[in-house]
Design an enzyme around this catalytic site. Structure first.
Site, PDB file in Angstrom:
ATOM      1  N   SER A 110       0.814  -1.209   0.000  1.00 54.73           N
ATOM      2  CA  SER A 110       0.000   0.000   0.000  1.00 54.73           C
ATOM      3  C   SER A 110       0.852   1.266   0.000  1.00 54.73           C
ATOM      4  CB  SER A 110      -0.923   0.024   1.224  1.00 54.73           C
ATOM      5  OG  SER A 110      -1.898  -0.980   1.137  1.00 54.73           O
ATOM      6  N   GLN A 111       0.267   2.323  -0.505  1.00 53.31           N
ATOM      7  CA  GLN A 111       0.862   3.653  -0.480  1.00 53.31           C
ATOM      8  C   GLN A 111       1.224   4.019   0.956  1.00 53.31           C
ATOM      9  OE1 GLN A 111      -2.071   6.492  -1.526  1.00 53.31           O
ATOM     10  NE2 GLN A 111      -0.655   8.159  -1.925  1.00 53.31           N
TER      11      GLN A 111
END
Length: 264
Positions: A110-111
């Site tokens: 994930s970011q």
């Protein structure tokens, strides 16, 4: 594991185009990954610059205008955990860009902002025992391990789970326990948990997970169809669950038993 976060707040210019180009690679055969994953407009990190890149990531992507992650313990954890160690070697120079990155098997890491945001909203305490559904790369578990007493994490994709477990051990995250399997029914022998985090999307939180959450516990999960979800924070108050929608997102869908409409 996010496919593509959809932000209620504006994206930073840093690494924005990087995310769009890299995400397309997540859907290509592994052999084409290196060729497809050559983004433009990214802030790159070199091996001798990873620590400085993490500091820039925290300052620009987490503390920056429109992001507003404020918990000092969360910010410190994000500054310490080496995200590049959880990213495939061909993509490590993009490890601190403002984007999700493919890790294989149709999954992503994930970011950084999404990891920090979800972690902060979970309100982790040093004495907490936390359950994570969807280990992925192991990065989220590593961040949590800096903030809580114990992390239990379950990954349904065996090669990902084995790799994450090996990386977590190699890097010294000894308070993280990894299980390979379906997260639908949680980890009953280790329950109850102070907090639970889901990193894949479900239409509703599986009842077994709610049952394993302590009274007063917190649960954060992306809820909705596969195309679009809202990130919800749930707090357990006796027999009731308080629900608060906090961010529009798009995560990969949860697989396994949840798809069968299994009873609790």
């Amino acid at each position: 594991m996010t496919m593509l976060p959809i932000h209620a707040r504006p994206l930073l210019a840093v690494g924005g185009r990087c995310g769009r180009r890299l995400l397309a690679a997540a859907f290509l055969p592994v052999g084409l990954l290196a060729l497809a994953s050559v983004p433009h407009g990214c802030v790159l990190a070199q091996p001798d610059d990873y620590a400085a890149a993490r500091i820039r990531m925290v300052q620009l992507q987490l503390e920056g205008a429109g992001r507003d992650v404020r918990d000092p313990r969360v910010l410190q954890a994000m500054a310490e955990v080496p995200r590049h160690e959880f990213v495939p070697p061909p993509l490590r120079e993009y490890a601190y860009s403002d984007s999700a990155l493919p890790i294989g098997f149709g999954q992503t890491i994930s970011q950084p902002y999404v990891v920090a945001f979800m972690t902060e909203r979970l309100e982790p305490k040093p004495s907490d025992r936390v359950l994570e559904i969807g280990t992925g790369s192991g990065y989220q578990a590593a961040v949590l391990s800096k903030l809580v007493a114990e992390v239990y994490t379950i990954e349904i994709v065996e090669p990902l789970g084995r790799r994450a477990e090996a990386d977590l051990r190699r890097l010294g995250f000894d308070n993280v326990r990894v299980r390979i399997g379906d997260g639908y029914r949680g980890w009953p022998e280790a329950a109850p948990f102070d907090a639970i985090i889901l990193t894949s999307a479900v239409s509703e939180v599986p009842q077994p997970l709610i049952g394993q959450l302590k009274d007063g516990g917190r649960l954060i999960a992306p809820l909705g169809p596969s195309s679009y979800q809202e990130l919800y924070l749930l707090k357990k108050r006796g027999e009731k669950l308080e629900r608060q929608a906090i961010l529009p997102v798009r995560f990969v869908p949860m697989t396994g038993e949840v798809l069968k409409g299994a009873p609790p």
